[in-house]
Design an enzyme around this catalytic site. Structure first.
Site, PDB file in Angstrom:
ATOM      1  N   ARG A   1      14.924  19.589  15.028  1.00  0.00           N
ATOM      2  CA  ARG A   1      14.847  19.008  16.386  1.00  0.00           C
ATOM      3  C   ARG A   1      14.818  20.084  17.477  1.00  0.00           C
ATOM      4  NH1 ARG A   1      13.953  16.215  13.122  1.00  0.00           N
ATOM      5  NH2 ARG A   1      14.931  14.277  12.496  1.00  0.00           N
TER       6      ARG A   1
ATOM      7  N   GLU B   1      21.114  15.165  20.964  1.00  0.00           N
ATOM      8  CA  GLU B   1      19.694  15.341  20.644  1.00  0.00           C
ATOM      9  C   GLU B   1      18.866  14.850  21.831  1.00  0.00           C
ATOM     10  OE1 GLU B   1      18.273  13.733  16.834  1.00  0.00           O
ATOM     11  OE2 GLU B   1      16.455  13.064  17.861  1.00  0.00           O
TER      12      GLU B   1
ATOM     13  N   SER C   1      19.078   8.314  17.213  1.00  0.00           N
ATOM     14  CA  SER C   1      20.261   9.166  17.039  1.00  0.00           C
ATOM     15  C   SER C   1      20.536   9.924  18.332  1.00  0.00           C
ATOM     16  CB  SER C   1      20.038  10.154  15.895  1.00  0.00           C
ATOM     17  OG  SER C   1      20.033   9.439  14.677  1.00  0.00           O
TER      18      SER C   1
END
Ligand SMILES: Cc1cc2nc3c(=O)[nH]c(=O)nc-3n(C[C@H](O)[C@H](O)[C@H](O)COP(=O)(O)OP(=O)(O)OC[C@H]3O[C@@H](n4cnc5c(N)ncnc54)[C@H](O)[C@@H]3O)c2cc1C
Length: 302
Positions: free
Chosen positions: A175, A294, A224
């Site tokens: 990520r 994130e 998420s």
């Protein structure tokens, strides 16, 4: 700034610009204050002209489908550029090579590549963002991720200059993507996907069913919220800290998947940001691990 922008944005672009546009309409959390101007280009050429004409001091922000951003309740000053709907060419340009504009939804790549028997693209199914967002985030799922399939990208800078960069010029990880130069944004990509005849619409259906079994699909979220710390899962740490169902205002920790924070309908961005901070603090207190969001948090407080 809205009034000033109305006078500096050229007549050519005005049909594609909305002023004071609520960003809650463009984010999967359905929160976020207004953008002074919200621009949806119809082509890369038009986008380049727009950027070249925009005064240098005007801030620009890039938004895909808003599925990994928390826009604060005061919104964003300057221009928000959204490539979704405008830049949407998806084409097979060789036996294993695919061109995708940055506005193409990831789910469309998965579906179309299944028809072309290019199986490795199936991980894109169920990622509710655009190719531009996937490139910025190195989006991934089920063991696949975006950047290992990138051959080259087309980028544009703040002055509207365009260039093509090879994948090797970027560093990427979980990520995370590091670009060779600041101030460039993705407008298209060429992917390489090895042929895998077993990949069909059935495989994709199976992946989507697995998602529905484990994630609160349909609820307003950003997927998420935190990245997984090395060797562990953010969802496990949040659950073990007893935080499932924990609520601030209209924002709540999902009881189905603890790394999903849900807007039940009335949450503000401030509720969600406070819940993010509370979860971070409690997980650190209980487990000694500081979770990293994130999601990208942007904009001004109300
Ligand atoms: C239900 C749900 C499930 C999800 N599952 C997954 C998953 O399995 N795996 C996963 O990785 N993610 C997942 N996500 C998160 C999200 O979908 C991905 O991160 C996606 O890649 C974000 O794309 P987007 O177009 O929505 O980007 P946005 O959220 O709009 O933007 C994200 C970032 O990318 C930047 N950006 C957008 N477009 C460009 C561009 N053209 N050039 C440069 N920067 C740009 C933005 O400025 C921002 O910083 C999920 C989200 C939801 C809501």
């Amino acid at each position: 700034m809205t009034a000033a922008l109305e006078t500096v944005i050229g007549a050519e672009f005005l049909p594609h610009v909305r002023f004071d546009e609520p960003l809650s309409r463009h984010t999967s959390w359905h929160v976020g204050g207004p953008a002074d101007a919200f621009y949806t280009p119809t082509s890369a050429d038009e986008l380049a002209r727009f950027l070249a004409a925009l005064p240098g001091e005007c801030p620009v922000h890039w938004l895909g489908l808003g599925s990994n951003v928390l826009v604060r309740d005061g919104g964003l000053r300057g221009v928000v550029i959204s490539l979704h709907l405008g830049l949407d060419r998806l084409e097979r340009i060789g036996p294993t090579r695919v061109h995708a504009d940055a506005g193409v939804p990831c789910a469309r790549i998965a579906r179309q590549c299944a028809k072309w028997l290019l199986g490795p693209a199936e991980f894109f199914a169920g990622i509710p963002g655009t190719v531009g967002g996937a490139l910025a985030m190195n989006a991934g799922a089920w063991g696949g991720e975006t950047w290992p399939h990138v051959v080259e990208v087309d980028v544009v800078d703040r002055r509207g200059a365009r260039r093509t960069r090879a994948a090797g010029e970027y560093r990427y990880g979980y990520r995370e993507v590091r670009a060779p130069a600041a101030g460039e944004w993705f407008i298209a990509v060429r992917f390489e996907f090895a042929p895998r005849p077993g990949a069909t619409a059935e495989t994709i259906k199976h992946l989507l069913v697995r998602r529905r079994e484990t994630q609160p699909i349909g609820a307003w979220s950003c997927g998420s919220t935190f990245t997984n710390p090395p060797g562990d899962h953010a969802a496990r740490l949040i659950d073990a800290a007893g935080l499932k169902g924990c609520r601030i205002g209209g924002a709540v920790v999902s009881t189905k998947h603890a790394n999903f924070l849900i807007n039940e309908g009335s949450a503000t961005a401030a509720d969600i940001e406070r819940l993010i901070g509370y979860v971070q603090a409690e997980v650190e207190r209980r487990h000694g691990v500081r979770l990293t969001p994130e999601v990208r948090i942007v904009g001004e407080a109300a």
